[in-house]
Design a protein around this motif. Structure first.
Motif, PDB file in Angstrom:
ATOM      1  N   MET A  50      23.655   0.056 -46.513  1.00 28.55           N
ATOM      2  CA  MET A  50      24.437   0.587 -45.399  1.00 28.55           C
ATOM      3  C   MET A  50      24.275  -0.327 -44.198  1.00 28.55           C
ATOM      4  O   MET A  50      23.260  -0.296 -43.527  1.00 28.55           O
TER       5      MET A  50
ATOM      6  N   LYS B 148      28.682  15.689 -48.471  1.00 30.37           N
ATOM      7  CA  LYS B 148      28.560  14.596 -49.428  1.00 30.37           C
ATOM      8  C   LYS B 148      29.836  14.577 -50.251  1.00 30.37           C
ATOM      9  O   LYS B 148      30.433  15.603 -50.523  1.00 30.37           O
TER      10      LYS B 148
ATOM     11  N   ILE C 101      25.638   8.908 -40.628  1.00 32.54           N
ATOM     12  CA  ILE C 101      25.275   8.877 -42.044  1.00 32.54           C
ATOM     13  C   ILE C 101      23.766   8.982 -42.136  1.00 32.54           C
ATOM     14  O   ILE C 101      23.041   8.201 -41.499  1.00 32.54           O
ATOM     15  N   GLU C 102      23.310   9.976 -42.888  1.00 31.07           N
ATOM     16  CA  GLU C 102      21.871  10.243 -43.025  1.00 31.07           C
ATOM     17  C   GLU C 102      21.205  10.390 -41.658  1.00 31.07           C
ATOM     18  O   GLU C 102      20.106   9.893 -41.428  1.00 31.07           O
TER      19      GLU C 102
ATOM     20  N   ARG D  22      26.099   5.163 -37.019  1.00 27.94           N
ATOM     21  CA  ARG D  22      26.249   3.839 -37.635  1.00 27.94           C
ATOM     22  C   ARG D  22      27.039   2.851 -36.781  1.00 27.94           C
ATOM     23  O   ARG D  22      27.285   1.724 -37.205  1.00 27.94           O
TER      24      ARG D  22
ATOM     25  N   PHE E 115      28.991   2.732 -48.286  1.00 30.91           N
ATOM     26  CA  PHE E 115      27.801   3.523 -48.598  1.00 30.91           C
ATOM     27  C   PHE E 115      28.092   4.422 -49.790  1.00 30.91           C
ATOM     28  O   PHE E 115      29.234   4.564 -50.217  1.00 30.91           O
TER      29      PHE E 115
ATOM     30  N   ASP F  65      25.692  10.472 -52.370  1.00 29.01           N
ATOM     31  CA  ASP F  65      24.248  10.623 -52.168  1.00 29.01           C
ATOM     32  C   ASP F  65      23.873  10.786 -50.703  1.00 29.01           C
ATOM     33  O   ASP F  65      22.822  11.322 -50.387  1.00 29.01           O
ATOM     34  N   SER F  66      24.728  10.308 -49.806  1.00 27.86           N
ATOM     35  CA  SER F  66      24.396  10.263 -48.376  1.00 27.86           C
ATOM     36  C   SER F  66      25.168  11.318 -47.598  1.00 27.86           C
ATOM     37  O   SER F  66      26.400  11.329 -47.602  1.00 27.86           O
TER      38      SER F  66
ATOM     39  N   HIS G  37      26.978  12.755 -44.612  1.00 24.02           N
ATOM     40  CA  HIS G  37      27.688  12.085 -43.526  1.00 24.02           C
ATOM     41  C   HIS G  37      28.641  13.042 -42.824  1.00 24.02           C
ATOM     42  O   HIS G  37      29.026  14.069 -43.376  1.00 24.02           O
TER      43      HIS G  37
END
Length: 170
Positions: free
Chosen positions: A4, A99, A123-124, A128, A139, A143-144, A146
């Motif tokens: 990322m 997600k 994100i997470e 960003r 990304f 899994d992340s 956001h």
């Protein structure tokens, strides 16, 4: 694993994408049926992801030259474009933490127009730094966690691109 890291398109790539999007038709009814069967929560916000009042424009993926361009620019050689769509956020619009569906290998967020205030891409839990035209990040969206924070002033437009490996589509 997808790193990322915020990146920036050059002027030529921004012009290519803008011109091509302006000429790309909306998704056909048949494409929408296929897309919505794979990704129901994107089409129907009541299926899980809350994108508050945001306008969505789904593009046709039938332009193979543009799909190949997107893979070369943002993806990997063994990937294909699953779908791409534009989200337009006005004052008060936001996307709650979520997600993406497991069927995508990579999510790319490309800013087409940055909000004057608000509209941060988180994100997470980390902003960003996607604030202006041409900023983008790749990304793993499934899994992340956001979200997009509420737009306070101005308008935010982002192109969302989902990629899959060719094997996943067989």
């Amino acid at each position: 694993r997808i790193r990322m890291k915020k990146r920036k398109l050059n002027s030529e790539d921004k012009a290519i994408i803008k011109l091509t999007l302006d000429r790309t038709p909306n998704i056909s009814d048949e494409e929408m049926r296929r897309f919505s069967s794979k990704h129901p929560y994107v089409v129907d916000p009541f299926e899980g992801v809350d994108i508050i009042d945001c306008t969505k424009k789904y593009y046709s993926t039938e332009n193979e030259l543009f799909n190949d361009y997107l893979v070369r620019k943002f993806g990997k050689p063994d990937w294909v474009v699953d779908t791409f769509y534009k989200l337009s956020y006005s004052k008060g619009d936001k996307s709650l933490p979520h997600k993406d569906v497991k069927s995508s290998t990579q999510t790319t967020i490309l800013i087409l127009e940055g909000a004057i205030e608000g509209g941060e891409t988180i994100i997470e839990g980390i902003d960003r730094g996607l604030y202006s035209n041409g900023d983008y990040i790749n990304f793993n969206g499934h899994d992340s966690l956001h979200e997009v924070k509420e737009v306070i002033n101005g308008k935010r437009e982002a192109l969302i691109i989902w990629f899959n490996t060719k094997k996943q589509l067989l």
